[in-house]
Design an enzyme around this catalytic site. Structure first.
Site, PDB file in Angstrom:
ATOM      1  N   ASP A 156      -3.243   8.399  -0.627  1.00 33.43           N
ATOM      2  CA  ASP A 156      -3.584   7.328   0.313  1.00 33.43           C
ATOM      3  C   ASP A 156      -5.048   6.932   0.126  1.00 33.43           C
ATOM      4  O   ASP A 156      -5.391   5.762  -0.015  1.00 33.43           O
ATOM      5  CB  ASP A 156      -3.330   7.843   1.737  1.00 33.43           C
ATOM      6  CG  ASP A 156      -3.707   6.841   2.800  1.00 33.43           C
ATOM      7  OD1 ASP A 156      -3.276   5.679   2.694  1.00 33.43           O
ATOM      8  OD2 ASP A 156      -4.422   7.227   3.741  1.00 33.43           O
ATOM      9  N   GLU A 184       1.017   5.426  12.612  1.00 33.94           N
ATOM     10  CA  GLU A 184      -0.285   4.899  13.000  1.00 33.94           C
ATOM     11  C   GLU A 184      -0.255   3.393  13.196  1.00 33.94           C
ATOM     12  O   GLU A 184      -0.905   2.872  14.097  1.00 33.94           O
ATOM     13  CB  GLU A 184      -1.322   5.268  11.930  1.00 33.94           C
ATOM     14  CG  GLU A 184      -2.724   5.302  12.481  1.00 33.94           C
ATOM     15  CD  GLU A 184      -3.762   5.546  11.398  1.00 33.94           C
ATOM     16  OE1 GLU A 184      -3.386   5.877  10.264  1.00 33.94           O
ATOM     17  OE2 GLU A 184      -4.953   5.402  11.706  1.00 33.94           O
ATOM     18  N   ASP A 185       0.497   2.704  12.357  1.00 33.58           N
ATOM     19  CA  ASP A 185       0.367   1.242  12.335  1.00 33.58           C
ATOM     20  C   ASP A 185       1.583   0.465  12.810  1.00 33.58           C
ATOM     21  O   ASP A 185       1.575  -0.757  12.802  1.00 33.58           O
ATOM     22  CB  ASP A 185       0.012   0.785  10.902  1.00 33.58           C
ATOM     23  CG  ASP A 185      -1.343   1.313  10.472  1.00 33.58           C
ATOM     24  OD1 ASP A 185      -2.206   1.459  11.347  1.00 33.58           O
ATOM     25  OD2 ASP A 185      -1.528   1.591   9.280  1.00 33.58           O
ATOM     26  N   HIS A 242       0.848  -1.200   0.000  1.00 34.41           N
ATOM     27  CA  HIS A 242       0.000   0.000   0.000  1.00 34.41           C
ATOM     28  C   HIS A 242       0.883   1.249   0.000  1.00 34.41           C
ATOM     29  O   HIS A 242       0.645   2.193  -0.752  1.00 34.41           O
ATOM     30  CB  HIS A 242      -0.918  -0.029   1.221  1.00 34.41           C
ATOM     31  CG  HIS A 242      -1.535   1.289   1.571  1.00 34.41           C
ATOM     32  ND1 HIS A 242      -2.493   1.896   0.790  1.00 34.41           N
ATOM     33  CD2 HIS A 242      -1.319   2.117   2.618  1.00 34.41           C
ATOM     34  CE1 HIS A 242      -2.846   3.056   1.351  1.00 34.41           C
ATOM     35  NE2 HIS A 242      -2.138   3.210   2.460  1.00 34.41           N
ATOM     36  N   HIS A 270       4.164   6.959   5.291  1.00 34.22           N
ATOM     37  CA  HIS A 270       2.964   7.660   5.760  1.00 34.22           C
ATOM     38  C   HIS A 270       2.143   6.914   6.819  1.00 34.22           C
ATOM     39  O   HIS A 270       1.430   7.540   7.595  1.00 34.22           O
ATOM     40  CB  HIS A 270       2.071   8.082   4.583  1.00 34.22           C
ATOM     41  CG  HIS A 270       1.160   7.007   4.074  1.00 34.22           C
ATOM     42  ND1 HIS A 270       1.526   6.142   3.075  1.00 34.22           N
ATOM     43  CD2 HIS A 270      -0.101   6.658   4.424  1.00 34.22           C
ATOM     44  CE1 HIS A 270       0.534   5.312   2.833  1.00 34.22           C
ATOM     45  NE2 HIS A 270      -0.480   5.597   3.636  1.00 34.22           N
TER      46      HIS A 270
HETATM   47 MN    MN Z   1      -2.371   4.584   4.189  1.00 37.56          MN
END
Ligand code: MN
Length: 722
Positions: free
Chosen positions: A141, A78-79, A50, A74
């Site tokens: 995104d 967050e992940d 992704h 990016h």
């Molecule tokens: Mn993303």
């Protein structure tokens, strides 16, 4: 990706970049790949695929190195376990902040009530304001997530598609990112209007062959004629995106067959002059349809779109739309704001800050008049931007202030010291007065001097409570002495009229009691309040006089309060207590004071409760009393009415009061302009609670009235029962 694919991708990313930039990109690639290793997407693909796909889109738009790196990274905050600090240690700015900005937008949840949505969009705009590249990454995104939406559960598909159509696509449109906008809309339509989508999809395909041959033939003719003149140009057929056709059908209430210009031909050439040359050529080949020619080169659209548009009667009499533009205009048309970050171009006419400010100002202007009639946009227009101005520091940082704010508000927003030392301001490089209201888009520069300091009249110039509090605080602390001095003079004068002075024995004797009754801590505090204007010197002076005379007068008069039946205490001195201000109809009780007769309280009076507790056990001071229905007194009530400010409000209120035969003894009003409310105080003499309740009900029904209450004057009750 295979090793060969990775190699090609990295080579594409590094192409035409400096060795330092190429190294940075490779580092970002490896860093992100490792951090996401083992994670999978809903499709089953490795998560990192992704990030690669998003970066590919950024590369298509020829974005600069920082954006490409941030694209790879990016989702890392967050992940994965990677923190912002770690990122800052590894990568130079602006990369960490770009990644952080994208993360912040990702955490915005759009599905909620309208106000929250507007608030969310505002946050998005602020993120953009810091660096518009954040939003460019976010769009890529979102585009990739939309392209792979089929792997998510149905419910999620609908939510994401709705956000895409309502928020992302209009914003992309406003930022001139037409390519992304069209694809976002078509993908969202596929999920939100599946039947319409399928129908249009089939129809455009069925109709395509006939049109395709027509367009092919038209292109061939154009190519031949343009080549004849030795002009270099690229010609392509273009079909309008499905959602565009769908909207046109709905808006104009027409059928698919009636949408005649859903295909068009686009000619891209080298220079602006050649665009007009080609236009002349086109018009010499086919007859232009009147009123269909638009010169967006001479008059660019507000999102900077430039192109020549004309519709001609083409082959077989078919209306054919032709767009003519240069390669650079084409980039701007397709990528909008993103076109400014083209990395291959060394030349930069504008500095980063200029560029950012320019885009932001436009964005704010656009947001004000987004034509979309959707409720969301209405909410946005009404609630968010009506009350807010966005201003900028000279460095381009955004400062959000309530409407009507002045340079002083701006200064205090930046820093208290800047506010306190402010002597002037420049707005958009022009000197302005400190009371000038700021407008969205203003660049504000505060001029300070070490000799400057706040003055009282500044309180009238500021809009924000922050600035007001800071100014008050300054005045209180730094100018305390001055106000105390003024207060002393004023009190001195007021005392003189009563034959007293600050050194008079009566004054000194009563001083402590008065200070206590006013809930002040010291004489200086009291003097400050007088000097500052929040207490009146003559009121204060009266307290010293009153305390002296009161007992004498009361003793001699021995008057009954009318309208009260005392049981067995017929000749006692009776008065109404001011702490609860009882009126006929209220349940009442009598309290035997020391030397000042019986005071009548409401039986619910809190001050009375306190007395009872203090005299615990001693119930002998409580006496039963009742209203003398034959001889009721007129009672004074104090009403406080809060209402939405409007013209004729006071008239309506007084009219309502006089309707039931009552007169207003006194009235005060003040307007709280930032709330658009008015507060009234009425002093009225009434007969009993029944009449009062009737009045309250009537006032409640006056349009605009928010609340109504009975008030008792607090300071008068203090020391009442001593
Ligand atoms: Mn993303």
């Amino acid at each position: 990706m295979t090793i060969a694919e990775v190699k090609t991708f990295l080579a594409d990313l590094k192409k035409d970049r400096s060795p330092e930039d190429a190294a940075l990109i490779e580092k970002a690639y490896n860093f992100a790949e490792e951090a996401h290793r083992g994670q999978k997407r809903a499709s089953g693909d490795p998560y990192f695929s992704h990030c690669v796909a998003v970066t590919r889109l950024l590369l298509e738009m020829e974005m600069d190195t920082a954006t490409v790196c941030a694209g790879l990274l990016h989702d890392i905050l967050e992940d994965t376990a990677v923190t912002f600090n770690l990122l800052q240690g590894e990568f130079p700015e602006p990369i960490p902040h770009l990644v952080e900005g994208v993360t912040k937008i990702s955490t915005i949840r759009f599905r909620s009530n309208m106000e929250k949505q507007a608030e969310n969009l505002r946050r998005m705009i602020l993120a953009m304001a810091k660096d518009i590249r954040v939003i460019i990454i976010k769009f890529c995104d979102r585009l990739h997530n939309m392209r792979t939406l089929q792997y998510l559960p149905d419910q999620k598909q609908l939510i994401i598609a709705r956000d895409t159509l309502d928020i992302y696509a209009p914003l992309a449109n406003r930022l001139g990112m037409m390519q992304i906008r069209s694809e976002l809309e078509d993908l969202a339509m596929k999920y939100l209007y599946p039947d319409d989508y399928q129908e249009l999809f089939d129809k455009t395909r069925l109709r395509a062959p006939k049109r395709a041959s027509l367009i092919d033939r038209t292109i061939k003719i154009l190519e031949r004629e343009i080549a004849k003149r030795g002009i270099h140009a690229m010609i392509e057929g273009r079909s309008k995106h499905l959602y565009g056709i769908f909207q046109k059908m709905r808006k104009q209430n027409i059928t698919f067959e009636e949408v005649y210009d859903f295909t068009a031909i686009r000619i891209i050439t080298d220079t602006l002059e050649l665009c007009y040359d080609i236009l002349g050529l086109v018009h010499s080949l086919w007859r232009p349809i009147p009123n269909r020619f638009r010169d967006f080169i001479a008059l660019p659209k507000e999102n900077q779109y430039q192109s020549l548009h004309t519709t001609v009667v083409g082959l077989e009499g078919e209306a054919t739309e032709i767009q003519i533009r240069t390669g650079e205009m084409h980039r701007v048309a397709e990528y909008g704001v993103a076109a400014h970050w083209k990395y291959k171009e060394g030349k930069k006419g504008l500095t980063d800050i200029d560029l950012r400010l320019q885009w932001l100002r436009q964005l704010i202007e656009w947001l004000k008049d987004i034509p979309n009639p959707g409720e969301f946009i209405d909410a946005l227009r009404g609630d968010v931007f009506a009350d807010i101005v966005f201003c900028f520091t000279p460095k381009g940082d955004v400062v959000e202030l309530p409407k009507g704010s002045t340079p002083l508000d701006f200064a205090y927003h930046i820093h208290t010291e800047i506010g306190n030392l402010c002597i002037g301001a420049r707005v958009n490089k022009k000197y302005v007065s400190l009371k000038t209201p700021l407008q969205s888009g203003d660049v504000v520069e505060i001029i300070t001097s070490n000799h400057a300091h706040p003055s009282r009249d500044w309180l009238d110039l500021v809009q924000t409570s922050r600035a007001r509090n800071k100014i008050k605080h300054y005045l209180k602390t730094k100018e305390l002495d001055q106000y105390v001095r003024i207060g002393r003079d004023l009190l001195q004068k007021a005392l003189k009229t009563k034959g007293l002075s600050l050194s008079h024995p009566v004054f000194l004797e009563k001083l402590e009691g008065v200070i206590k009754s006013l809930r002040e801590n010291s004489l200086d505090d009291l003097l400050f309040e007088i000097g500052f204007g929040s207490a009146s010197a003559s009121d204060i002076a009266a307290r010293f006089g009153k305390l002296e005379e009161k007992p004498k007068r009361k003793k001699g008069k021995k008057s009954h309060a009318p309208g009260i039946i005392l049981h067995g205490l017929d000749n006692a001195l009776v008065r109404y207590s001011k702490c609860c201000n009882p009126i006929p109809g209220d349940p009442i009780i009598g309290f035997v004071t020391r030397g000042r007769g019986i005071s009548i309280h409401k039986s619910s009076c809190p001050a009375l409760m306190r007395q009872k507790i203090e005299n615990s056990g001693d119930s002998s001071r409580i006496v039963q009393v009742e209203w003398d229905s034959e001889n009721l007194p007129k009672c004074q009530v104090n009403l406080r009415v809060v209402a939405r400010d409007r013209t004729g409000l006071l008239k309506d209120l007084s009219g309502t009061i006089s309707q039931i035969g009552l007169n207003v003894e006194e009235s005060h009003s003040r307007v709280i302009s930032h709330k658009n409310q008015a507060v009234f105080r009425f002093v009225i003499f009434i007969d009993d609670t029944k009449q009062l309740n009737d009045l309250l009900n009537r006032i409640k029904n006056v349009p605009g009235v928010i609340s109504i209450s009975r008030i008792v004057r607090k300071q008068d009750t203090q020391g009442d029962e001593k």
